[in-house]
Design a protein around this motif. Structure first.
Motif, PDB file in Angstrom:
ATOM      1  N   ILE A 267       0.272 -17.479   9.848  1.00  0.00           N
ATOM      2  CA  ILE A 267       0.389 -16.608   8.672  1.00  0.00           C
ATOM      3  C   ILE A 267       1.510 -15.568   8.742  1.00  0.00           C
ATOM      4  CG2 ILE A 267      -0.804 -15.347   6.825  1.00  0.00           C
ATOM      5  CD1 ILE A 267      -1.741 -18.176   7.129  1.00  0.00           C
ATOM      6  N   ASN A 268       2.729 -15.565   7.935  1.00  0.00           N
ATOM      7  CA  ASN A 268       3.965 -14.641   8.059  1.00  0.00           C
ATOM      8  C   ASN A 268       3.373 -13.386   7.884  1.00  0.00           C
ATOM      9  OD1 ASN A 268       6.684 -14.068   8.117  1.00  0.00           O
ATOM     10  ND2 ASN A 268       6.316 -13.550   5.892  1.00  0.00           N
ATOM     11  N   ALA A 269       2.731 -13.058   6.602  1.00  0.00           N
ATOM     12  CA  ALA A 269       2.428 -11.587   6.401  1.00  0.00           C
ATOM     13  C   ALA A 269       1.019 -11.560   6.214  1.00  0.00           C
ATOM     14  CB  ALA A 269       3.128 -11.639   5.175  1.00  0.00           C
ATOM     15  N   MET A 270       0.308 -10.502   6.746  1.00  0.00           N
ATOM     16  CA  MET A 270      -0.941 -10.084   6.583  1.00  0.00           C
ATOM     17  C   MET A 270      -0.882  -8.645   6.169  1.00  0.00           C
ATOM     18  SD  MET A 270      -3.171 -12.257   7.412  1.00  0.00           S
ATOM     19  CE  MET A 270      -4.552 -11.466   7.264  1.00  0.00           C
ATOM     20  N   GLY A 271      -1.811  -8.346   5.101  1.00  0.00           N
ATOM     21  CA  GLY A 271      -1.616  -7.067   4.504  1.00  0.00           C
ATOM     22  C   GLY A 271      -3.090  -6.296   4.125  1.00  0.00           C
ATOM     23  N   TRP A 272      -3.144  -5.245   4.029  1.00  0.00           N
ATOM     24  CA  TRP A 272      -4.239  -4.207   3.403  1.00  0.00           C
ATOM     25  C   TRP A 272      -4.054  -3.941   2.064  1.00  0.00           C
ATOM     26  CZ3 TRP A 272      -8.784  -3.571   5.746  1.00  0.00           C
ATOM     27  CH2 TRP A 272      -9.082  -3.855   6.925  1.00  0.00           C
ATOM     28  N   TYR A 273      -5.173  -3.953   1.524  1.00  0.00           N
ATOM     29  CA  TYR A 273      -4.950  -3.602  -0.084  1.00  0.00           C
ATOM     30  C   TYR A 273      -6.156  -2.584  -0.338  1.00  0.00           C
ATOM     31  CZ  TYR A 273      -2.615  -7.992  -0.910  1.00  0.00           C
ATOM     32  OH  TYR A 273      -1.514  -9.026  -0.865  1.00  0.00           O
ATOM     33  N   ARG A 274      -6.046  -1.744  -1.554  1.00  0.00           N
ATOM     34  CA  ARG A 274      -7.234  -1.051  -1.942  1.00  0.00           C
ATOM     35  C   ARG A 274      -7.182  -0.764  -3.300  1.00  0.00           C
ATOM     36  NH1 ARG A 274      -4.307   5.005  -0.309  1.00  0.00           N
ATOM     37  NH2 ARG A 274      -3.154   5.151  -1.819  1.00  0.00           N
ATOM     38  N   GLN A 275      -8.442  -0.625  -3.692  1.00  0.00           N
ATOM     39  CA  GLN A 275      -8.791  -0.612  -5.271  1.00  0.00           C
ATOM     40  C   GLN A 275      -9.653   0.520  -5.524  1.00  0.00           C
ATOM     41  OE1 GLN A 275     -10.698  -3.982  -7.072  1.00  0.00           O
ATOM     42  NE2 GLN A 275     -10.015  -3.367  -8.916  1.00  0.00           N
ATOM     43  N   ALA A 276      -9.018   1.672  -5.995  1.00  0.00           N
ATOM     44  CA  ALA A 276      -9.630   2.964  -6.406  1.00  0.00           C
ATOM     45  C   ALA A 276     -10.513   2.665  -7.736  1.00  0.00           C
ATOM     46  CB  ALA A 276      -8.845   4.061  -6.667  1.00  0.00           C
ATOM     47  N   PRO A 277     -11.677   3.296  -8.076  1.00  0.00           N
ATOM     48  CA  PRO A 277     -12.254   3.143  -9.293  1.00  0.00           C
ATOM     49  C   PRO A 277     -11.366   3.066 -10.426  1.00  0.00           C
ATOM     50  CG  PRO A 277     -13.464   4.475  -7.828  1.00  0.00           C
ATOM     51  CD  PRO A 277     -12.305   4.400  -6.925  1.00  0.00           C
ATOM     52  N   GLY A 278     -11.625   2.426 -11.434  1.00  0.00           N
ATOM     53  CA  GLY A 278     -10.648   2.226 -12.589  1.00  0.00           C
ATOM     54  C   GLY A 278      -9.294   1.985 -12.355  1.00  0.00           C
TER      55      GLY A 278
ATOM     56  N   GLU B  33      -6.177  -0.793 -10.636  1.00  0.00           N
ATOM     57  CA  GLU B  33      -6.116  -2.300 -10.064  1.00  0.00           C
ATOM     58  C   GLU B  33      -5.930  -2.144  -8.387  1.00  0.00           C
ATOM     59  OE1 GLU B  33      -3.865  -4.231 -14.003  1.00  0.00           O
ATOM     60  OE2 GLU B  33      -2.637  -4.033 -12.025  1.00  0.00           O
ATOM     61  N   ARG B  34      -5.933  -3.175  -8.248  1.00  0.00           N
ATOM     62  CA  ARG B  34      -6.008  -3.198  -6.455  1.00  0.00           C
ATOM     63  C   ARG B  34      -4.420  -3.436  -6.222  1.00  0.00           C
ATOM     64  NH1 ARG B  34     -10.133  -6.935  -3.951  1.00  0.00           N
ATOM     65  NH2 ARG B  34      -9.662  -8.325  -6.026  1.00  0.00           N
ATOM     66  N   GLU B  35      -4.212  -2.594  -5.155  1.00  0.00           N
ATOM     67  CA  GLU B  35      -2.588  -2.452  -4.744  1.00  0.00           C
ATOM     68  C   GLU B  35      -2.511  -2.899  -3.345  1.00  0.00           C
ATOM     69  OE1 GLU B  35      -1.187   1.769  -4.764  1.00  0.00           O
ATOM     70  OE2 GLU B  35      -3.001   2.143  -4.055  1.00  0.00           O
ATOM     71  N   LEU B  36      -1.335  -3.380  -3.002  1.00  0.00           N
ATOM     72  CA  LEU B  36      -0.931  -3.523  -1.543  1.00  0.00           C
ATOM     73  C   LEU B  36      -0.423  -1.999  -1.013  1.00  0.00           C
ATOM     74  CD1 LEU B  36      -0.490  -5.465   0.553  1.00  0.00           C
ATOM     75  CD2 LEU B  36       1.707  -5.890  -0.235  1.00  0.00           C
ATOM     76  N   VAL B  37      -1.179  -1.735   0.014  1.00  0.00           N
ATOM     77  CA  VAL B  37      -0.471  -0.535   0.630  1.00  0.00           C
ATOM     78  C   VAL B  37       0.392  -0.780   2.157  1.00  0.00           C
ATOM     79  CG1 VAL B  37      -2.468   0.733  -0.421  1.00  0.00           C
ATOM     80  CG2 VAL B  37      -2.842  -0.153   2.058  1.00  0.00           C
ATOM     81  N   ALA B  38       0.012  -1.774   2.658  1.00  0.00           N
ATOM     82  CA  ALA B  38       0.440  -2.125   4.060  1.00  0.00           C
ATOM     83  C   ALA B  38       0.738  -3.831   4.438  1.00  0.00           C
ATOM     84  CB  ALA B  38      -0.048  -1.389   5.127  1.00  0.00           C
ATOM     85  N   SER B  39       1.669  -3.964   4.812  1.00  0.00           N
ATOM     86  CA  SER B  39       1.651  -5.473   5.369  1.00  0.00           C
ATOM     87  C   SER B  39       2.701  -5.569   6.495  1.00  0.00           C
ATOM     88  CB  SER B  39       2.337  -6.261   4.207  1.00  0.00           C
ATOM     89  OG  SER B  39       3.806  -6.083   4.017  1.00  0.00           O
ATOM     90  N   ALA B  40       2.077  -6.335   7.439  1.00  0.00           N
ATOM     91  CA  ALA B  40       3.119  -6.773   8.738  1.00  0.00           C
ATOM     92  C   ALA B  40       3.272  -8.190   8.888  1.00  0.00           C
ATOM     93  CB  ALA B  40       2.162  -6.197   9.784  1.00  0.00           C
ATOM     94  N   ASN B  41       4.468  -8.643   9.123  1.00  0.00           N
ATOM     95  CA  ASN B  41       4.802  -9.982   9.599  1.00  0.00           C
ATOM     96  C   ASN B  41       4.389 -10.453  10.988  1.00  0.00           C
ATOM     97  OD1 ASN B  41       6.964  -9.291  11.119  1.00  0.00           O
ATOM     98  ND2 ASN B  41       8.540  -9.758   9.432  1.00  0.00           N
ATOM     99  N   THR B  42       4.761 -11.460  11.384  1.00  0.00           N
ATOM    100  CA  THR B  42       4.416 -12.103  12.722  1.00  0.00           C
ATOM    101  C   THR B  42       5.232 -11.367  13.881  1.00  0.00           C
ATOM    102  OG1 THR B  42       5.868 -13.877  12.421  1.00  0.00           O
ATOM    103  CG2 THR B  42       3.432 -14.445  11.889  1.00  0.00           C
ATOM    104  N   PHE B  43       6.179 -10.927  13.246  1.00  0.00           N
ATOM    105  CA  PHE B  43       7.079  -9.961  14.113  1.00  0.00           C
ATOM    106  C   PHE B  43       6.723  -8.844  14.411  1.00  0.00           C
ATOM    107  CE2 PHE B  43       9.458 -13.911  14.879  1.00  0.00           C
ATOM    108  CZ  PHE B  43       9.913 -14.461  13.449  1.00  0.00           C
ATOM    109  N   GLY B  44       5.867  -8.299  13.565  1.00  0.00           N
ATOM    110  CA  GLY B  44       5.333  -6.953  13.674  1.00  0.00           C
ATOM    111  C   GLY B  44       6.113  -6.057  12.990  1.00  0.00           C
TER     112      GLY B  44
END
Length: 117
Positions: free
Chosen positions: A31-42, A44-55
């Motif tokens: 999987i090229n990219a893995m990411g962390w998302y977050r959703q606060a009350p009220g 939309e979910r947002e992408l906060v960090a991602s890392a590819n296979t090369f770091g």
């Protein structure tokens, strides 16, 4: 279908730290990219960090310099080290694999992070 299980959330005071983990039921090696998302009350979910296979990692401006994403392909696990937490970091955090404007897999249950004094 890979299942994702997030853990490590909790209640922390402003300025504190937490380390989140995301365990995938299948291999993330290809999987090229893995990411962390977050959703606060009220909000939309947002992408906060991602890392590819090369770091190579990318971060949202709101967390840059405070959060660090890492991945252990051998353990099929992705981590998010969160330092200098702020009240506005309060949200449910999820991991997934970003692809275009969407994600590859279904969402896990997430892990709640609450920053409060």
């Amino acid at each position: 279908q890979v299942q994702l299980v997030e853990s490590g959330g909790g209640l922390v005071q402003p300025g504190g730290s937490l380390r989140l983990s995301c365990a995938a039921s299948g291999s993330i090696f290809s999987i090229n990219a893995m990411g962390w998302y977050r959703q606060a009350p009220g909000k939309e979910r947002e992408l906060v960090a991602s890392a590819n296979t090369f770091g190579f990692a990318k971060y949202a401006d709101s967390v840059k310099g405070r959060f660090t994403i890492s991945r252990d392909n051998a353990k099929n696990t992705v981590y998010l080290q969160m330092n200098s937490l702020k009240i506005e970091d309060t949200a449910v955090y999820y991991c997934n694999a970003p692809m275009g404007v969407g994600v590859i897999w279904g969402w896990g249950q997430g892990t709640q992070v609450t920053v409060s004094s």
